[in-house]
Write a protein that holds these residues in place. Structure first.
Motif, PDB file in Angstrom:
ATOM      1  N   ILE A   5       0.680  -1.122  -0.021  1.00  0.00           N
ATOM      2  CA  ILE A   5       0.041   0.034  -0.136  1.00  0.00           C
ATOM      3  C   ILE A   5       0.655   1.293   0.037  1.00  0.00           C
ATOM      4  CG2 ILE A   5      -1.896   1.283   1.177  1.00  0.00           C
ATOM      5  CD1 ILE A   5      -2.747  -1.294   0.082  1.00  0.00           C
ATOM      6  N   TRP A   6       0.546   2.101  -0.937  1.00  0.00           N
ATOM      7  CA  TRP A   6       1.311   3.490  -1.015  1.00  0.00           C
ATOM      8  C   TRP A   6       0.714   4.707  -0.898  1.00  0.00           C
ATOM      9  CZ3 TRP A   6       5.325   3.181  -5.771  1.00  0.00           C
ATOM     10  CH2 TRP A   6       6.604   3.361  -5.214  1.00  0.00           C
ATOM     11  N   GLN A   7       0.966   5.567  -0.324  1.00  0.00           N
ATOM     12  CA  GLN A   7       0.035   7.028  -0.139  1.00  0.00           C
ATOM     13  C   GLN A   7       0.846   8.040  -0.197  1.00  0.00           C
ATOM     14  OE1 GLN A   7      -2.543   8.354   3.421  1.00  0.00           O
ATOM     15  NE2 GLN A   7      -3.802   7.064   2.150  1.00  0.00           N
ATOM     16  N   ILE A   8       0.566   9.155  -0.556  1.00  0.00           N
ATOM     17  CA  ILE A   8       1.123  10.308  -0.425  1.00  0.00           C
ATOM     18  C   ILE A   8       0.041  11.486  -0.205  1.00  0.00           C
ATOM     19  CG2 ILE A   8       2.378  12.225  -1.467  1.00  0.00           C
ATOM     20  CD1 ILE A   8       3.654  10.302  -3.388  1.00  0.00           C
ATOM     21  N   VAL A   9       0.005  12.272   0.922  1.00  0.00           N
ATOM     22  CA  VAL A   9      -0.761  13.111   1.329  1.00  0.00           C
ATOM     23  C   VAL A   9      -0.297  14.581   1.417  1.00  0.00           C
ATOM     24  CG1 VAL A   9      -2.091  13.774   3.248  1.00  0.00           C
ATOM     25  CG2 VAL A   9      -1.553  11.412   3.088  1.00  0.00           C
ATOM     26  N   ALA A  10      -1.165  15.568   0.886  1.00  0.00           N
ATOM     27  CA  ALA A  10      -0.676  16.948   0.722  1.00  0.00           C
ATOM     28  C   ALA A  10      -1.805  17.764   1.617  1.00  0.00           C
ATOM     29  CB  ALA A  10      -0.932  17.508  -0.652  1.00  0.00           C
ATOM     30  N   GLU A  11      -1.306  18.579   2.461  1.00  0.00           N
ATOM     31  CA  GLU A  11      -2.094  19.588   3.532  1.00  0.00           C
ATOM     32  C   GLU A  11      -2.043  21.009   2.716  1.00  0.00           C
ATOM     33  OE1 GLU A  11      -1.096  19.306   7.401  1.00  0.00           O
ATOM     34  OE2 GLU A  11      -1.499  17.049   7.500  1.00  0.00           O
ATOM     35  N   TYR A  12      -3.126  21.660   2.817  1.00  0.00           N
ATOM     36  CA  TYR A  12      -3.049  23.154   2.144  1.00  0.00           C
ATOM     37  C   TYR A  12      -3.520  24.073   3.226  1.00  0.00           C
ATOM     38  CZ  TYR A  12      -3.121  20.876  -2.290  1.00  0.00           C
ATOM     39  OH  TYR A  12      -2.806  19.944  -3.522  1.00  0.00           O
ATOM     40  N   SER A  13      -3.092  25.468   3.002  1.00  0.00           N
ATOM     41  CA  SER A  13      -3.288  26.235   4.104  1.00  0.00           C
ATOM     42  C   SER A  13      -4.809  26.431   4.134  1.00  0.00           C
ATOM     43  CB  SER A  13      -2.691  27.646   3.672  1.00  0.00           C
ATOM     44  OG  SER A  13      -3.315  28.050   2.330  1.00  0.00           O
ATOM     45  N   ASP A  14      -5.670  26.214   3.260  1.00  0.00           N
ATOM     46  CA  ASP A  14      -7.208  26.363   3.672  1.00  0.00           C
ATOM     47  C   ASP A  14      -7.747  25.193   4.357  1.00  0.00           C
ATOM     48  OD1 ASP A  14      -6.906  24.263   1.663  1.00  0.00           O
ATOM     49  OD2 ASP A  14      -8.388  25.541   0.222  1.00  0.00           O
ATOM     50  N   GLY A  15      -7.067  24.291   4.992  1.00  0.00           N
ATOM     51  CA  GLY A  15      -7.537  23.306   5.697  1.00  0.00           C
ATOM     52  C   GLY A  15      -7.759  22.082   4.720  1.00  0.00           C
ATOM     53  N   THR A  16      -7.603  22.140   3.682  1.00  0.00           N
ATOM     54  CA  THR A  16      -7.915  21.038   2.656  1.00  0.00           C
ATOM     55  C   THR A  16      -6.998  19.846   2.628  1.00  0.00           C
ATOM     56  OG1 THR A  16      -9.180  22.342   0.973  1.00  0.00           O
ATOM     57  CG2 THR A  16      -8.584  20.284   0.061  1.00  0.00           C
ATOM     58  N   ILE A  17      -7.291  18.518   2.495  1.00  0.00           N
ATOM     59  CA  ILE A  17      -6.540  17.659   2.387  1.00  0.00           C
ATOM     60  C   ILE A  17      -6.588  16.774   1.273  1.00  0.00           C
ATOM     61  CG2 ILE A  17      -5.607  15.377   3.286  1.00  0.00           C
ATOM     62  CD1 ILE A  17      -6.092  16.206   6.113  1.00  0.00           C
ATOM     63  N   GLU A  18      -5.459  16.489   0.489  1.00  0.00           N
ATOM     64  CA  GLU A  18      -5.446  15.685  -0.847  1.00  0.00           C
ATOM     65  C   GLU A  18      -4.706  14.402  -0.620  1.00  0.00           C
ATOM     66  OE1 GLU A  18      -6.711  18.659  -4.598  1.00  0.00           O
ATOM     67  OE2 GLU A  18      -4.741  18.377  -3.932  1.00  0.00           O
ATOM     68  N   PHE A  19      -5.301  13.464  -0.986  1.00  0.00           N
ATOM     69  CA  PHE A  19      -4.498  12.320  -1.211  1.00  0.00           C
ATOM     70  C   PHE A  19      -4.402  11.206  -2.291  1.00  0.00           C
ATOM     71  CE2 PHE A  19      -8.203  10.979   1.303  1.00  0.00           C
ATOM     72  CZ  PHE A  19      -8.071   9.623   0.730  1.00  0.00           C
ATOM     73  N   ILE A  20      -3.521  10.407  -2.552  1.00  0.00           N
ATOM     74  CA  ILE A  20      -3.635   9.472  -3.588  1.00  0.00           C
ATOM     75  C   ILE A  20      -3.023   8.336  -2.850  1.00  0.00           C
ATOM     76  CG2 ILE A  20      -1.389  10.132  -4.545  1.00  0.00           C
ATOM     77  CD1 ILE A  20      -2.324   9.269  -7.379  1.00  0.00           C
ATOM     78  N   GLU A  21      -3.688   7.100  -3.311  1.00  0.00           N
ATOM     79  CA  GLU A  21      -3.232   5.921  -2.583  1.00  0.00           C
ATOM     80  C   GLU A  21      -3.568   4.718  -3.842  1.00  0.00           C
ATOM     81  OE1 GLU A  21      -4.477   4.774   1.329  1.00  0.00           O
ATOM     82  OE2 GLU A  21      -5.456   3.108   0.597  1.00  0.00           O
ATOM     83  N   ASN A  22      -2.476   4.058  -3.605  1.00  0.00           N
ATOM     84  CA  ASN A  22      -2.456   2.912  -4.613  1.00  0.00           C
ATOM     85  C   ASN A  22      -1.829   1.460  -3.959  1.00  0.00           C
ATOM     86  OD1 ASN A  22      -3.123   4.277  -6.899  1.00  0.00           O
ATOM     87  ND2 ASN A  22      -1.173   4.818  -7.476  1.00  0.00           N
ATOM     88  N   GLU A  23      -2.039   0.380  -4.474  1.00  0.00           N
ATOM     89  CA  GLU A  23      -1.609  -0.695  -3.993  1.00  0.00           C
ATOM     90  C   GLU A  23      -0.990  -1.319  -5.461  1.00  0.00           C
ATOM     91  OE1 GLU A  23      -2.670  -5.324  -2.166  1.00  0.00           O
ATOM     92  OE2 GLU A  23      -4.418  -3.881  -2.815  1.00  0.00           O
ATOM     93  N   VAL A  24       0.391  -1.291  -5.118  1.00  0.00           N
ATOM     94  CA  VAL A  24       1.251  -2.052  -6.128  1.00  0.00           C
ATOM     95  C   VAL A  24       1.663  -3.312  -5.976  1.00  0.00           C
ATOM     96  CG1 VAL A  24       1.924   0.315  -6.791  1.00  0.00           C
ATOM     97  CG2 VAL A  24       3.388  -1.048  -5.056  1.00  0.00           C
ATOM     98  N   ARG A  25       2.040  -4.166  -7.116  1.00  0.00           N
ATOM     99  CA  ARG A  25       2.090  -5.602  -7.195  1.00  0.00           C
ATOM    100  C   ARG A  25       3.425  -6.014  -8.121  1.00  0.00           C
ATOM    101  NH1 ARG A  25      -1.045  -9.128  -4.135  1.00  0.00           N
ATOM    102  NH2 ARG A  25      -3.029  -8.179  -3.241  1.00  0.00           N
ATOM    103  N   GLY A  26       4.010  -6.928  -7.555  1.00  0.00           N
ATOM    104  CA  GLY A  26       5.094  -7.428  -8.608  1.00  0.00           C
ATOM    105  C   GLY A  26       6.475  -6.906  -8.427  1.00  0.00           C
ATOM    106  N   GLU A  27       7.338  -7.217  -9.442  1.00  0.00           N
ATOM    107  CA  GLU A  27       8.772  -6.807  -9.302  1.00  0.00           C
ATOM    108  C   GLU A  27       8.849  -5.627 -10.149  1.00  0.00           C
ATOM    109  OE1 GLU A  27      10.760  -9.173  -7.298  1.00  0.00           O
ATOM    110  OE2 GLU A  27       8.494  -9.663  -7.086  1.00  0.00           O
TER     111      GLU A  27
END
Length: 284
Positions: free
Chosen positions: A178-200
């Protein structure tokens, strides 16, 4: 007869020389591996000192030490007996000690150069690999935690629309990560992207920040799900920050957004570039 004696003498001398070069018993951890092991043990001790609140108990410290031993494929008994042997053979001990110091000094220099280069590139505003953690990692059961974390606080060189690409080469990843990156903004908003990666092979996850809002923090985690008793490896780890690109900005549709989750933050434009140091980057 003389020629035969010379041959016998040469063979005997060669045998003596070979034995002299290989005096460390096979059951003892060999000098080069011992130096690497001791360097990792010292690094682990530094981690404990810097994160004392997480390692208050002796059991937590012992788990960390045993995870270092496991990474080198040795047991505490092997380490203790090897240290005892080196203690009785001071010449070999000094060689291991000197090699250990050289390894630690090299790591410090490499890490210092990496951080300095990242800071310089950040000030210049160009694309930069901001990852300062280890490039290669083994993930296995005896680690205190399998998660890989990172976090960066805002500095004055951040720009709206900055892109963060986290990539690595995966080995034995058949059970998925499971892989995730989160961004927080000055207006209180949160954005994130999450993926599940498999394999070599090479995998990556990318967060394209909002070009109409101000970032205050970017962080993320990587959570391997490898089967108990197996080891997953990551190589060539990097996080590249680059400026916005109109050609791939449309890919923001993959991000999830939560509005008004955090209190609004006033952006301080007086923050200096020297304060651009990232949060802890480590395997925890």
């Amino acid at each position: 007869m003389r020629k035969k004696r010379r041959k016998l003498l040469s063979s005997a001398l060669a045998c003596i020389a070979l034995c002299a070069c290989n005096k460390v018993p096979s059951e003892v951890i060999q000098p080069d591996e011992m130096a690497l092991l001791m360097a990792d043990v010292h690094t682990g001790e530094a981690v404990v000192e810097l994160n004392w609140d997480q390692f208050r108990s002796d059991s937590a410290k012992q788990v960390l030490k045993e995870s270092v031993y496991a990474a080198h494929g040795v047991t505490a008994e092997q380490v203790d007996s090897s240290l005892a042997w080196y203690g009785r053979n001071i010449t070999y001990y000094m060689d291991v000690y000197d090699n250990t110091i050289s390894i630690l000094e090299k790591r410090l220099i490499e890490r210092g150069n990496k951080v300095a280069a990242a800071a310089a590139m950040s000030v210049a505003g160009d694309s930069v690999d901001v990852w300062t953690g280890p490039r290669f990692m083994r993930i296995y059961d005896r680690l205190p935690s399998k998660n890989v974390l990172f976090g960066y606080e805002r500095d004055r060189n951040w720009e709206r629309g900055d892109i963060y690409t986290w990539r690595a080469k995966f080995f034995n990843n058949s059970d998925g990560t499971i892989w995730q990156i989160v961004a927080e903004y000055s207006d209180g908003t949160i954005e994130f992207i999450e993926n599940e990666v498999r394999g070599e092979g090479w995998k990556e996850i990318e967060l394209i920040s909002d070009s109409t809002a101000d970032l205050t923090r970017v962080y993320g985690f990587l959570e391997p799900n490898n089967t108990p008793g197996t080891t997953m490896a990551l190589d060539s780890m990097e996080i590249v920050r680059k400026r916005t690109n109109k050609d791939n900005y449309s890919r923001r549709y993959m991000l999830k957004r939560l509005r008004g989750v955090l209190p609004e933050v006033k952006i301080d434009t007086a923050v200096t570039a020297s304060e651009t140091v990232a949060d802890t980057l480590s395997v925890k």
